[in-house]
Design a protein around this motif. Structure first.
Motif, PDB file in Angstrom:
ATOM      1  N   LYS A   5       0.848  -1.183   0.000  1.00  0.00           N
ATOM      2  CA  LYS A   5       0.000   0.000   0.000  1.00  0.00           C
ATOM      3  C   LYS A   5       0.889   1.241   0.000  1.00  0.00           C
ATOM      4  O   LYS A   5       1.924   1.273   0.655  1.00  0.00           O
ATOM      5  CB  LYS A   5      -0.908   0.025   1.235  1.00  0.00           C
ATOM      6  N   GLU A   6       0.486   2.221  -0.750  1.00  0.00           N
ATOM      7  CA  GLU A   6       1.249   3.462  -0.819  1.00  0.00           C
ATOM      8  C   GLU A   6       1.262   4.147   0.533  1.00  0.00           C
ATOM      9  O   GLU A   6       0.237   4.290   1.176  1.00  0.00           O
ATOM     10  CB  GLU A   6       0.616   4.398  -1.850  1.00  0.00           C
ATOM     11  N   ASP A  10       5.526   8.890   2.045  1.00  0.00           N
ATOM     12  CA  ASP A  10       6.719   8.530   1.289  1.00  0.00           C
ATOM     13  C   ASP A  10       7.086   9.708   0.392  1.00  0.00           C
ATOM     14  O   ASP A  10       6.313  10.129  -0.456  1.00  0.00           O
ATOM     15  CB  ASP A  10       6.459   7.278   0.454  1.00  0.00           C
ATOM     16  N   THR A  11       8.271  10.242   0.575  1.00  0.00           N
ATOM     17  CA  THR A  11       8.682  11.431  -0.180  1.00  0.00           C
ATOM     18  C   THR A  11       9.435  11.084  -1.454  1.00  0.00           C
ATOM     19  O   THR A  11       9.896  11.988  -2.145  1.00  0.00           O
ATOM     20  CB  THR A  11       9.557  12.339   0.701  1.00  0.00           C
ATOM     21  N   SER A  17       5.608   5.940  -7.679  1.00  0.00           N
ATOM     22  CA  SER A  17       5.322   5.507  -9.050  1.00  0.00           C
ATOM     23  C   SER A  17       5.331   3.996  -9.167  1.00  0.00           C
ATOM     24  O   SER A  17       4.433   3.400  -9.783  1.00  0.00           O
ATOM     25  CB  SER A  17       6.350   6.108 -10.010  1.00  0.00           C
ATOM     26  N   VAL A  18       6.336   3.349  -8.573  1.00  0.00           N
ATOM     27  CA  VAL A  18       6.432   1.897  -8.626  1.00  0.00           C
ATOM     28  C   VAL A  18       5.245   1.261  -7.910  1.00  0.00           C
ATOM     29  O   VAL A  18       4.719   0.239  -8.347  1.00  0.00           O
ATOM     30  CB  VAL A  18       7.780   1.418  -8.038  1.00  0.00           C
ATOM     31  N   VAL A 147      13.900  15.061   1.389  1.00  0.00           N
ATOM     32  CA  VAL A 147      13.099  15.847   2.333  1.00  0.00           C
ATOM     33  C   VAL A 147      13.533  15.446   3.745  1.00  0.00           C
ATOM     34  O   VAL A 147      13.626  14.256   4.060  1.00  0.00           O
ATOM     35  CB  VAL A 147      11.605  15.554   2.119  1.00  0.00           C
ATOM     36  N   ALA A 148      13.780  16.438   4.564  1.00  0.00           N
ATOM     37  CA  ALA A 148      14.157  16.165   5.953  1.00  0.00           C
ATOM     38  C   ALA A 148      12.944  15.642   6.714  1.00  0.00           C
ATOM     39  O   ALA A 148      11.834  16.139   6.551  1.00  0.00           O
ATOM     40  CB  ALA A 148      14.684  17.422   6.626  1.00  0.00           C
ATOM     41  N   ARG A 149      13.149  14.656   7.543  1.00  0.00           N
ATOM     42  CA  ARG A 149      12.039  14.059   8.307  1.00  0.00           C
ATOM     43  C   ARG A 149      12.118  14.463   9.730  1.00  0.00           C
ATOM     44  O   ARG A 149      13.035  14.653  10.352  1.00  0.00           O
ATOM     45  CB  ARG A 149      12.055  12.554   8.188  1.00  0.00           C
TER      46      ARG A 149
END
Length: 149
Positions: A5-6, A10-11, A17-18, A147-149
């Motif tokens: 599941k997406e 998720d950055t 896309s996958v 992207v910083a988390r």
């Protein structure tokens, strides 16, 4: 096979896309649509895919806006699955996979299908990333800004 599941957080664009089009059947459906396939039965016959898997993949691709369902162009009661502009933007992805496969998965003289430009009747040039001013960029000359988390 369980599909992941997406993750909305998720950055990574590649991961997203996958998650949507990265399985075998989804990509082959898009490929066949570029080759003119539109009807459920034609996708099934051409790919040899189980009806349940085909229905699932087509539903997912329609929900994602890659295909749209239209009445059959010949006026019959059938429906057709047609690539949307979003789906048509997958053409470079399919071409890049094709060219990679031609280069690395076939023996030098082994026969395989070929994608040609209709106007010139010549094969397409190798797809490569280029800068805004058309300089080819190798992977070693790029970096991802995460992207910083």
């Amino acid at each position: 096979m369980t599909r992941h599941k997406e993750k909305q957080d998720d950055t990574c664009p590649v991961a997203r896309s996958v998650n949507l089009v990265g399985d075998r059947w989804s990509l082959l459906l898009v490929r066949d649509a570029f080759d003119g396939t539109r009807r459920f039965s034609d996708f099934q016959r051409g790919l040899g895919i189980a009806r349940s898997i085909l229905a699932d993949r087509l539903r997912n691709l329609v929900e994602a806006g890659i295909f749209e369902v239209r009445p059959a162009s010949d006026g019959t009661a059938y429906q057709e699955y047609v690539l949307t502009p979003k789906g048509e933007m997958l053409f470079p992805v399919v071409v890049a996979l094709r060219q990679w496969g031609e280069r690395h998965l076939f023996a030098p003289e082994e026969a395989h299908s070929q994608l040609i430009d209709i106007e010139s009747e010549k094969p397409l040039r190798l797809m490569q990333p280029v800068t805004q001013d058309d300089h080819i960029v190798p992977a070693s000359a790029t970096r991802v800004i995460k992207v910083a988390r």
